[in-house]
Design an enzyme around this catalytic site. Structure first.
Site: not given
Length: 367
Positions: A165, A265
Site C-alpha cells: 500500500k 472485485k
C-alpha cells in the site's frame, strides 16, 4: 421457486493487525460488514456478504448496503432466484447504479442455485479450472522498514505475492518499493498499489525511479485518463482496479491497451453474475486478474474462492483470503489458507453456514 424474504445482519470485523492504512491517510480499524440472507418458498436460503473498504475507496459505504437493501429488497420479492440474468436485469431496472447493494442479493441467489442443483458454485461458474488458488497479502501502509518486516513474516507463512500500500509521500513510496523488493526472492511478486493516491506527475516520477525493479504498478491515479498517461510512460506491468467498474470500462481499457492485469472485485461490479462475464472477457482477451472483493470475512472469502477456482490458473494472477485478516469467524465451512493458497468448498452452493450466535439479530427484515 420464488424469493419470499431478505434479511441482513450488521457485523464488525476487527483486524489482527489493529489497523489497515492505505493512500491519502485513509484507514479502517473495524470493518462494518453486512451478511445477507435471501429466503425462498422452497425453504432454501442463500447467503452472501458485502463489506465496503470504508467510504473513501469506491462510491460505496457500509450503511449504504443496508439502506440499499431496504430500497431494492421489496422489488425482488416474487422473483425466481435461479433466473440470475432475469434477476440482474430487474435489479438494474428498479435501482440505477449501486452495484455493491445488488451484489449480495446476486451472490445469495448463486448460493441458492448451488443448493438446488446439488453443486458447488465453482461448478456453476465454469468448473474446477484450478484446484488451489494463489493468494496475495496486502501490506498496510507504514514506514518502509516496518512494511518490509511484515512481508518477511507473511513470506514465512507461505505467501509469495504481496500488494504494497503506497500512495503517500513520493520519496517514501520509492523507499517502500525498494526496501521491500530487496527482501523478496526473484520468484516473488510485488505490486505497488497507490489506490489513486498519486498525481500524474508523482506517478510518472515514481515509475521511472523504480524502473529497474520487478514491480507492478497498480491504479496510480484517480482517473482512467491519468492512469493511461502513466501507462504510456513506463515499462512496468500495469494493473487497473478502481476505474474498471463494469463491462463497459473493461472493454474500453482492453481496446486502449490500458493495463496488463485487472483487479476484479466482485461487489464493485454487482455480484458473481457480472463478475463471471467480466472474467470470461478477460480470459478471452488474454488478460490476467486479481480476483477478490473490497473486504469481508468468511462469506466474502468463500465467494472469491469459487470464482477464482473456476478461472484458469494462467489468468488467475492472485486472490485474497480476507478471513485471515480478521479476528472474528462469521461462518462455518469457509476456505482456510494453506501455504499461500486456498480452495473452494465442494459442498453445494458456497459451502458456508453463517454462525448466527455471532451475527445476532437481523437489522433488516423484508418480506
Amino acid at each position: 421457486m420464488k424469493i419470499t424474504g431478505i434479511k441482513a445482519w450488521k457485523v464488525g470485523l476487527p483486524l489482527k493487525e489493529g489497523r489497515y492504512n492505505w493512500s491519502n491517510g485513509n484507514f479502517v480499524e473495524v470493518f462494518d460488514s453486512t451478511v445477507v440472507a435471501v429466503e425462498t418458498d422452497a425453504g432454501i436460503t442463500g447467503y452472501a456478504e458485502c463489506c465496503p473498504l470504508g467510504s473513501a475507496y469506491l462510491p460505496a459505504y457500509a450503511h449504504g448496503v443496508r439502506a440499499g437493501l431496504e430500497e431494492i429488497g421489496p422489488k425482488v420479492i416474487g422473483l425466481d432466484p435461479t433466473d440470475l440474468n432475469v434477476l440482474n436485469r430487474h435489479m438494474d431496472s428498479v435501482l440505477r447504479g449501486h452495484p455493491y447493494v445488488k451484489a449480495p442479493i446476486d451472490i445469495a441467489c448463486w448460493d441458492i442455485l448451488g443448493k438446488v442443483s446439488g453443486l458447488p458454485v465453482y461448478k456453476l461458474l465454469g468448473g474446477a479450472a484450478q484446484e488451489k488458488v494463489a493468494l496475495y497479502r496486502a501490506i498496510s501502509q507504514e514506514a518502509p522498514e516496518a512494511m518490509a518486516r511484515k512481508i518477511a513474516g507473511y513470506k514465512a507463512e507461505g505467501y509469495t505475492k504481496f500488494q504494497l500500500k503506497v500512495g503517500g509521500d513520493a520519496d517514501q513510496d520509492i523507499d517502500r518499493i525498494r526496501v521491500t523488493r530487496e527482501i523478496l526472492d526473484a520468484t516473488d511478486t510485488l505490486v505497488a498499489d497507490a489506490n489513486t493516491g498519486w498525481t500524474r506527475a508523482e506517478a510518472a516520477r515514481i515509475a521511472a525511479e523504480v524502473g529497474d525493479l520487478d514491480v507492478y504498478i497498480e491504479q496510480p491515479c484517480p482517473t482512467y485518463e491519468e492512469c493511461l498517461s502513466v501507462r504510456a510512460r513506463t515499462a512496468r506491468p500495469f494493473v487497473l482496479d478502481e476505474v474498471i467498474d463494469g463491462v463497459g470500462t473493461l472493454m474500453k481499457a482492453l481496446a486502449d491497451d490500458a493495463m496488463d492485469i485487472i483487479n476484479l472485485k466482485i461487489s464493485k461490479v454487482g455480484g458473481l453474475t457480472k463478475a463471471r462475464l467480466m472474467r470470461d472477457i478477460c480470459v478471452a482477451s488474454g488478460t490476467p486478474m486479481t480476483i477478490e472483493d473490497t473486504w469481508g470475512g468468511d462469506i466474502v472469502t468463500a465467494t472469491i474462492a469459487h470464482l477464482a477456482r473456476s478461472t484458469p490458473e494462467e489468468f488467475s494472477f492472485s486472490a485474497t483470503d480476507f478471513n485471515s485478516y480478521g479476528t472474528v469467524d462469521i461462518a462455518k465451512g469457509a476456505p482456510k489458507r494453506v501455504n499461500g493458497f486456498m480452495t473452494a468448498s465442494d459442498a453445494p452452493g458456497l459451502g458456508i453456514e453463517p454462525i448466527f450466535e455471532v451475527l445476532g439479530e437481523p437489522v433488516v427484515v423484508i418480506g
